[in-house]
Design a protein around this motif. Structure first.
Motif, PDB file in Angstrom:
ATOM      1  N   PHE A 104     -19.253  37.129  42.516  1.00 43.49           N
ATOM      2  CA  PHE A 104     -19.356  38.222  43.471  1.00 43.49           C
ATOM      3  C   PHE A 104     -18.173  38.244  44.441  1.00 43.49           C
ATOM      4  CE2 PHE A 104     -20.467  39.984  47.543  1.00 43.49           C
ATOM      5  CZ  PHE A 104     -20.977  41.220  47.195  1.00 43.49           C
ATOM      6  N   LYS A 105     -17.775  37.057  44.925  1.00 36.92           N
ATOM      7  CA  LYS A 105     -16.706  37.027  45.932  1.00 36.92           C
ATOM      8  C   LYS A 105     -15.397  37.599  45.390  1.00 36.92           C
ATOM      9  CE  LYS A 105     -15.430  32.263  45.018  1.00 36.92           C
ATOM     10  NZ  LYS A 105     -15.424  30.905  45.521  1.00 36.92           N
ATOM     11  N   MET A 110     -11.672  42.282  45.553  1.00 33.24           N
ATOM     12  CA  MET A 110     -11.023  43.407  44.892  1.00 33.24           C
ATOM     13  C   MET A 110     -11.428  44.727  45.552  1.00 33.24           C
ATOM     14  SD  MET A 110     -10.804  43.281  40.745  1.00 33.24           S
ATOM     15  CE  MET A 110     -12.065  44.484  40.544  1.00 33.24           C
ATOM     16  N   TRP A 111     -12.721  44.859  45.834  1.00 30.87           N
ATOM     17  CA  TRP A 111     -13.233  46.072  46.471  1.00 30.87           C
ATOM     18  C   TRP A 111     -12.583  46.263  47.835  1.00 30.87           C
ATOM     19  CZ3 TRP A 111     -16.134  46.393  51.021  1.00 30.87           C
ATOM     20  CH2 TRP A 111     -16.627  47.663  51.319  1.00 30.87           C
ATOM     21  N   LEU A 112     -12.500  45.177  48.609  1.00 33.11           N
ATOM     22  CA  LEU A 112     -11.916  45.255  49.946  1.00 33.11           C
ATOM     23  C   LEU A 112     -10.441  45.660  49.879  1.00 33.11           C
ATOM     24  CD1 LEU A 112     -12.725  44.916  52.877  1.00 33.11           C
ATOM     25  CD2 LEU A 112     -12.032  42.524  52.725  1.00 33.11           C
ATOM     26  N   ARG A 113      -9.712  45.122  48.889  1.00 32.88           N
ATOM     27  CA  ARG A 113      -8.299  45.500  48.725  1.00 32.88           C
ATOM     28  C   ARG A 113      -8.149  46.976  48.371  1.00 32.88           C
ATOM     29  NH1 ARG A 113      -7.855  40.582  45.880  1.00 32.88           N
ATOM     30  NH2 ARG A 113      -7.832  41.739  43.933  1.00 32.88           N
ATOM     31  N   SER A 114      -9.160  47.559  47.728  1.00 35.57           N
ATOM     32  CA  SER A 114      -9.075  48.968  47.321  1.00 35.57           C
ATOM     33  C   SER A 114      -9.311  49.924  48.483  1.00 35.57           C
ATOM     34  CB  SER A 114     -10.080  49.263  46.212  1.00 35.57           C
ATOM     35  OG  SER A 114     -11.394  49.344  46.740  1.00 35.57           O
ATOM     36  N   LYS A 115      -9.785  49.431  49.611  1.00 36.93           N
ATOM     37  CA  LYS A 115     -10.085  50.272  50.778  1.00 36.93           C
ATOM     38  C   LYS A 115      -8.819  50.497  51.594  1.00 36.93           C
ATOM     39  CE  LYS A 115     -14.164  50.808  49.592  1.00 36.93           C
ATOM     40  NZ  LYS A 115     -14.427  52.084  48.970  1.00 36.93           N
ATOM     41  N   GLU A 127     -14.870  43.470  56.582  1.00 39.53           N
ATOM     42  CA  GLU A 127     -14.539  42.050  56.449  1.00 39.53           C
ATOM     43  C   GLU A 127     -15.577  41.183  57.141  1.00 39.53           C
ATOM     44  OE1 GLU A 127     -10.605  41.889  58.073  1.00 39.53           O
ATOM     45  OE2 GLU A 127      -9.674  42.589  56.205  1.00 39.53           O
ATOM     46  N   CYS A 128     -15.998  41.591  58.334  1.00 36.79           N
ATOM     47  CA  CYS A 128     -16.987  40.831  59.106  1.00 36.79           C
ATOM     48  C   CYS A 128     -18.335  40.795  58.391  1.00 36.79           C
ATOM     49  CB  CYS A 128     -17.137  41.438  60.501  1.00 36.79           C
ATOM     50  SG  CYS A 128     -18.385  40.614  61.505  1.00 36.79           S
TER      51      CYS A 128
END
Length: 153
Positions: A104-105, A110-115, A127-128
């Motif tokens: 999952f991490k 990857m999802w966070l980088r796409s934002k 992130e928090c």
């Protein structure tokens, strides 16, 4: 655009010459392929055995291109699978079966980088929330092991 190819596993080209339409019609018209009027030069090594039609598609995994396939008895089933697969990829619903083993991490990162099109405040909140609420429970869990019930709880 995603591509899916359908291959006939029973017929092959003879020195670049594809099987004639007469041979294809003859094979389609009989229930026993050994009785079809198909010359030996167009018969593959698996002629008459196993599933006849194969759908092939490719995925990009990291820097490598990987081929996947699925076989069918009937051409109509292969064509339906091809249409559904291309539709899934176009609409963003296609998932590679191998992805279910990813943690999952890794997917969350990857999802966070796409934002890219969110403000700094929204990104900081994402992130928090991942760090405080989500990752402590799910970080090492494979994506395929997470059910809807798990998420609801």
């Amino acid at each position: 655009m995603a591509r899916v190819w359908i291959d006939d596993l029973w017929l092959k080209n003879d020195n670049g010459v594809p099987p004639s339409s007469t041979a294809k019609r003859s094979l389609a018209a009989v229930s026993n392929p050994m009785r079809a009027q198909v010359p030996e030069r167009w018969r593959s090594s698996r002629y008459g055995r196993g599933m006849r039609w194969r759908c092939r598609w490719y995925t990009i995994e990291g820097t490598t291109r990987r081929q996947h396939s699925k076989s069918f008895v009937k051409l109509s089933d292969a064509e339906a699978f091809k249409a559904a697969m291309e539709d899934d990829v176009r609409r963003g619903r296609y998932t590679n079966p191998a992805d279910s083993h990813r943690k999952f991490k890794d997917v969350a990162e990857m999802w966070l980088r796409s934002k890219n099109n969110v403000s700094k405040g929204v990104r900081a909140r994402y992130e928090c929330e991942l760090r405080v609420y989500v990752n402590p429970k799910w970080s090492d869990v494979p994506i395929g092991a997470i059910s809807m019930d798990d998420v609801s709880q």
